[in-house]
Design an enzyme around this catalytic site. Structure first.
Site, short mmCIF file in Angstrom:
data_model
loop_
_atom_site.label_atom_id
_atom_site.label_comp_id
_atom_site.label_asym_id
_atom_site.label_seq_id
_atom_site.Cartn_x
_atom_site.Cartn_y
_atom_site.Cartn_z
N THR A 1 5.31 2.06 -0.41
CA THR A 1 6.54 1.91 0.37
C THR A 1 6.79 3.18 1.19
O THR A 1 6.21 4.24 0.94
CB THR A 1 7.74 1.66 -0.54
N GLU B 1 0.83 -1.22 0.00
CA GLU B 1 0.00 0.00 0.00
C GLU B 1 0.86 1.26 0.00
O GLU B 1 0.50 2.29 0.57
CB GLU B 1 -0.97 0.03 1.19
#
Length: 393
Positions: free
Chosen positions: A374, A372
């Site tokens: 980095t 979702e």
């Protein structure tokens, strides 16, 4: 008298009665149903997703922050607290709920047609139908705009023309157990989303094995080989990358809270262990170095909880910007994995076993840190908000 880490800041006083009741229900379920099983599920990389989905559905956890279609319609804060308690059990268990509700269901709820919503959302809310979300590709993770999956019209110019999808998606949670996949593909009209029943000819899902992280979660590669779909399969309200990115924003919010659950479980486990373990004829918890570590970790856990609750309040008020979610996701996942690793040092060799949750949480958080978005992506989102300059390219 001893205190728990979060009681030091009395964070419970910031939670409303309804939200606290939902949190307590999920906490009890995790303690009684999930924690006794999780070490075995993790070690064997075998989790009963379908059974758990039905149980999550009965608790009202699937799509819980959505309105209508059998969804609970809770506050965003209640959803976040549920994610926290689930991830105190295991990140993989929270991922089941997060992918179902904030990715697959949210995509249909936000961008779908009335027919798509009526067909899928009620069954997904009960756990009868499981969804997955196909955005990431083998060569395109942080850069979803480079996706190679294509959707073409079989009869261009005909409004009733079938769509034909071809491509591959990677690292897809629930992929092999899903009944429906929300798949994003490039078309002549830009990136569009499609609702794909997984029994459609040409659709295959292959489980990814040999993972060292999220072992209590099903992860798959999706292959679409000339998958033919009716015109009605396209999500009508999603056009361009803003469609899938809106779904990722929903999922990131849950991670802000969820990661704290893993950190809290590590810290509470470590405090209890240090009180019982004797080193040089003294309790491990009586040493200054141990107390310094516990104090520093409790400070970061408390700060993360205050941040999460503030963001939850903003979201409930409808004024939570994307860059604030990036701040929460960046900070809380980064601090959670640091806490898990530091707790392991206090337990020494015992910390690497599945008798204690520390290494399991730490391994899981390696994935939570990167999926979702980095840490680097969220740093650049925040940097762009501060400077007005995009540094992604």
């Amino acid at each position: 008298m001893t205190r728990t880490p979060l009681s030091l800041l009395d964070t419970d006083s910031l939670i409303g009665d309804d939200d606290r009741a939902m949190r307590d229900t999920v906490r009890s379920f995790v303690e009684e149903r999930l924690k006794p099983e999780i070490a075995g599920w993790y070690e064997n990389a075998d989790v009963p997703v379908r059974d758990l989905a039905l149980e999550f559905g009965k608790l009202g956890l699937l799509g819980m922050h959505l309105e209508g279609y059998g969804c609970a319609g809770t506050s965003a804060t209640a959803y976040g607290l549920a994610c926290l308690e689930l991830e105190a059990g295991d990140s993989g268990l929270r991922s089941i709920v997060s992918v179902q509700g904030s990715l697959a269901m949210y995509a249909i709820w936000k961008h779908g047609s009335d027919a798509q919503k009526d067909e899928w959302l009620p069954r997904m809310a009960t756990g009868e139908a499981i969804g997955c979300f196909g955005l990431t590709e083998p060569d395109f993770g942080s850069n979803p705009g480079g996706m190679r999956t294509r959707a073409r019209l079989d009869a261009p110019g005909n409004p009733q023309s079938d769509w034909v999808l071809t491509g591959n998606k990677m690292w897809i949670t629930n992929g092999t157990v899903a009944d429906v996949a929300v798949v994003w593909a490039r078309t002549e009209d830009g990136v569009r989303g499609f609702v794909v029943p997984t029994d459609t000819p040409g659709f295959t899902a292959t489980e990814i094995k040999h993972k060292m992280s999220l072992r209590a979660s099903v992860t798959a590669e999706l292959s679409l080989d000339e998958v033919r779909l009716p015109a009605s399969a396209m999500l009508p309200e999603a056009r361009g990358l803003s469609g899938p990115l809106s779904c990722l924003t929903e999922a990131r919010f849950g991670i802000i809270f969820g990661s704290l659950g893993a950190a809290r479980d590590c810290l509470e486990t470590t405090i209890a262990y240090a009180a019982e373990r004797e080193i040089f004829d003294r309790q491990l918890s009586s040493y200054q170095l141990t107390q310094a570590k516990l104090a520093d970790m409790s400070v970061e856990l408390g700060k993360g909880m205050l941040l999460a609750l503030h963001l939850g309040r903003l979201k409930d008020e409808g004024r939570l910007p994307a860059e604030a979610i990036s701040i929460g996701k960046l900070n809380n996942t980064r601090e959670a994995i640091a806490i898990a690793r530091e707790c392991r040092t206090i337990l020494g060799a015992a910390g690497i076993t599945l008798e204690y949750p520390l290494m399991r949480h730490a391994n899981n958080l390696e994935s939570v840190l990167t999926y979702e978005g980095t840490s680097e992506v969220h740093q650049l989102v925040i940097g762009q908000a501060l400077t007005g300059e995009s540094a992604f390219r």
